[in-house]
Scaffold this active site. Structure first.
Site, PDB file in Angstrom:
ATOM      1  N   ARG A 179      65.811   7.729  43.637  1.00 15.86           N
ATOM      2  CA  ARG A 179      67.221   7.360  43.456  1.00 15.86           C
ATOM      3  C   ARG A 179      68.175   8.333  44.130  1.00 15.86           C
ATOM      4  O   ARG A 179      69.369   8.050  44.250  1.00 15.86           O
ATOM      5  CB  ARG A 179      67.533   7.151  41.977  1.00 15.86           C
ATOM      6  CG  ARG A 179      66.955   5.816  41.464  1.00 15.86           C
ATOM      7  CD  ARG A 179      67.294   5.581  40.009  1.00 15.86           C
ATOM      8  NE  ARG A 179      66.682   6.562  39.145  1.00 15.86           N
ATOM      9  CZ  ARG A 179      65.474   6.407  38.569  1.00 15.86           C
ATOM     10  NH1 ARG A 179      64.795   5.316  38.749  1.00 15.86           N
ATOM     11  NH2 ARG A 179      64.983   7.356  37.803  1.00 15.86           N
ATOM     12  N   GLU A 219      60.855  14.949  32.095  1.00  9.76           N
ATOM     13  CA  GLU A 219      61.175  14.499  30.731  1.00  9.76           C
ATOM     14  C   GLU A 219      59.999  13.649  30.230  1.00  9.76           C
ATOM     15  O   GLU A 219      59.677  13.645  29.058  1.00  9.76           O
ATOM     16  CB  GLU A 219      62.469  13.694  30.748  1.00  9.76           C
ATOM     17  CG  GLU A 219      63.059  13.431  29.377  1.00  9.76           C
ATOM     18  CD  GLU A 219      64.291  12.551  29.417  1.00  9.76           C
ATOM     19  OE1 GLU A 219      64.683  12.110  30.507  1.00  9.76           O
ATOM     20  OE2 GLU A 219      64.834  12.282  28.336  1.00  9.76           O
TER      21      GLU A 219
HETATM   22  P1  AMP Z   1      64.378  15.880  34.856  1.00  8.31           P
HETATM   23  O1  AMP Z   1      63.411  16.494  35.800  1.00  8.31           O
HETATM   24  O2  AMP Z   1      63.923  15.896  33.428  1.00  8.31           O
HETATM   25  O3  AMP Z   1      65.779  16.447  35.015  1.00  8.31           O
HETATM   26  O4  AMP Z   1      64.437  14.325  35.220  1.00  8.31           O
HETATM   27  C1  AMP Z   1      65.197  13.881  36.292  1.00  8.31           C
HETATM   28  C2  AMP Z   1      64.514  12.810  37.078  1.00  8.31           C
HETATM   29  O5  AMP Z   1      63.877  11.827  36.246  1.00  8.31           O
HETATM   30  C3  AMP Z   1      65.528  12.071  37.916  1.00  8.31           C
HETATM   31  O6  AMP Z   1      64.939  11.813  39.180  1.00  8.31           O
HETATM   32  C4  AMP Z   1      65.807  10.804  37.147  1.00  8.31           C
HETATM   33  O7  AMP Z   1      65.912   9.735  38.033  1.00  8.31           O
HETATM   34  C5  AMP Z   1      64.630  10.624  36.202  1.00  8.31           C
HETATM   35  N1  AMP Z   1      65.046  10.473  34.810  1.00  8.31           N
HETATM   36  C6  AMP Z   1      64.770  11.328  33.786  1.00  8.31           C
HETATM   37  N2  AMP Z   1      65.292  10.911  32.629  1.00  8.31           N
HETATM   38  C7  AMP Z   1      65.924   9.764  32.896  1.00  8.31           C
HETATM   39  C8  AMP Z   1      66.693   8.841  32.103  1.00  8.31           C
HETATM   40  N3  AMP Z   1      66.896   9.034  30.796  1.00  8.31           N
HETATM   41  N4  AMP Z   1      67.220   7.764  32.724  1.00  8.31           N
HETATM   42  C9  AMP Z   1      67.014   7.573  34.057  1.00  8.31           C
HETATM   43  N5  AMP Z   1      66.318   8.393  34.850  1.00  8.31           N
HETATM   44  C10 AMP Z   1      65.768   9.472  34.292  1.00  8.31           C
END
Ligand code: AMP
Length: 176
Positions: free
Chosen positions: A61, A98
């Site tokens: 994205r 996550e």
């Molecule tokens: P993080 O590494 O935990 O900051 O997760 C970020 C990545 O995971 C990004 O590339 C987001 O597109 C995706 N992502 C994580 N959590 C979500 C969420 N609640 N909604 C949409 N995309 C998420």
């Protein structure tokens, strides 16, 4: 930017892709021509004076607004991709998300130490993905690194992972 309109245009999908995740779906923002223009203009205004030479987008994205910003800022665009997708020699980093684990890669000739880098992804959750991306970018010893996200999930405190000297911009913020 009308932050409220932008915020209201993001669709929340509960329990996707796994139970307990409130997935923020940005396709409902991007499909609206007026909002897409507003977002593009807003991002351009934020970064037009920063001397950005490369926008780096994180798969997948980060590949939507990333190239748009690069074109408007007269910068180049560089992709960070999931392992196994980039064809030439790469650097890689493995990190926790996550939900789950991942390895990301960048081409070894993508950047150099004269670059001012704007790293972009759609959403800051735990910060693990972007932190891994920053580690990849630091291998090139660039002049400066800026971080840009469309959405920040404040409760997860992802921004605390980064050095205070790294400027982080987020547009739409949710408490959870
Ligand atoms: P993080 O590494 O935990 O900051 O997760 C970020 C990545 O995971 C990004 O590339 C987001 O597109 C995706 N992502 C994580 N959590 C979500 C969420 N609640 N909604 C949409 N995309 C998420």
């Amino acid at each position: 930017m009308n932050i409220e309109r932008l915020t209201n245009s993001v669709r929340n999908i509960p329990d996707f892709p796994i139970k307990g995740i409130q997935f923020k779906d940005v396709t409902t923002l991007f499909k609206d021509a007026e909002l897409l223009k507003e977002l593009s203009d807003g991002l351009y205004e934020m970064y037009k004076e920063k001397g950005i030479t490369k926008v780096v987008g994180i798969e997948s994205r980060g590949f939507i607004m990333g190239p748009m910003m690069a074109e408007r800022l007269n910068a180049g665009f560089v992709p960070i991709r999931k392992k196994g997708k980039l064809p030439a020699a790469t650097y890689e980093v493995t990190y926790t998300k996550e939900y789950g684990y991942d390895t990301i890669q960048i081409h070894q000739d993508a950047l150099n130490d004269t670059d001012v880098v704007l790293l972009h992804d759609d959403l800051l959750a735990t910060g693990g993905t972007m932190n891994a991306a920053v580690d990849l970018i630091k291998k090139f010893n660039p002049q400066k690194i800026y971080l840009s996200f469309l959405i920040e999930l404040l409760d997860l405190k992802g921004r605390e992972l980064f050095d205070p000297e790294i400027e982080i911009n987020t547009i739409i913020r949710y408490n959870n």
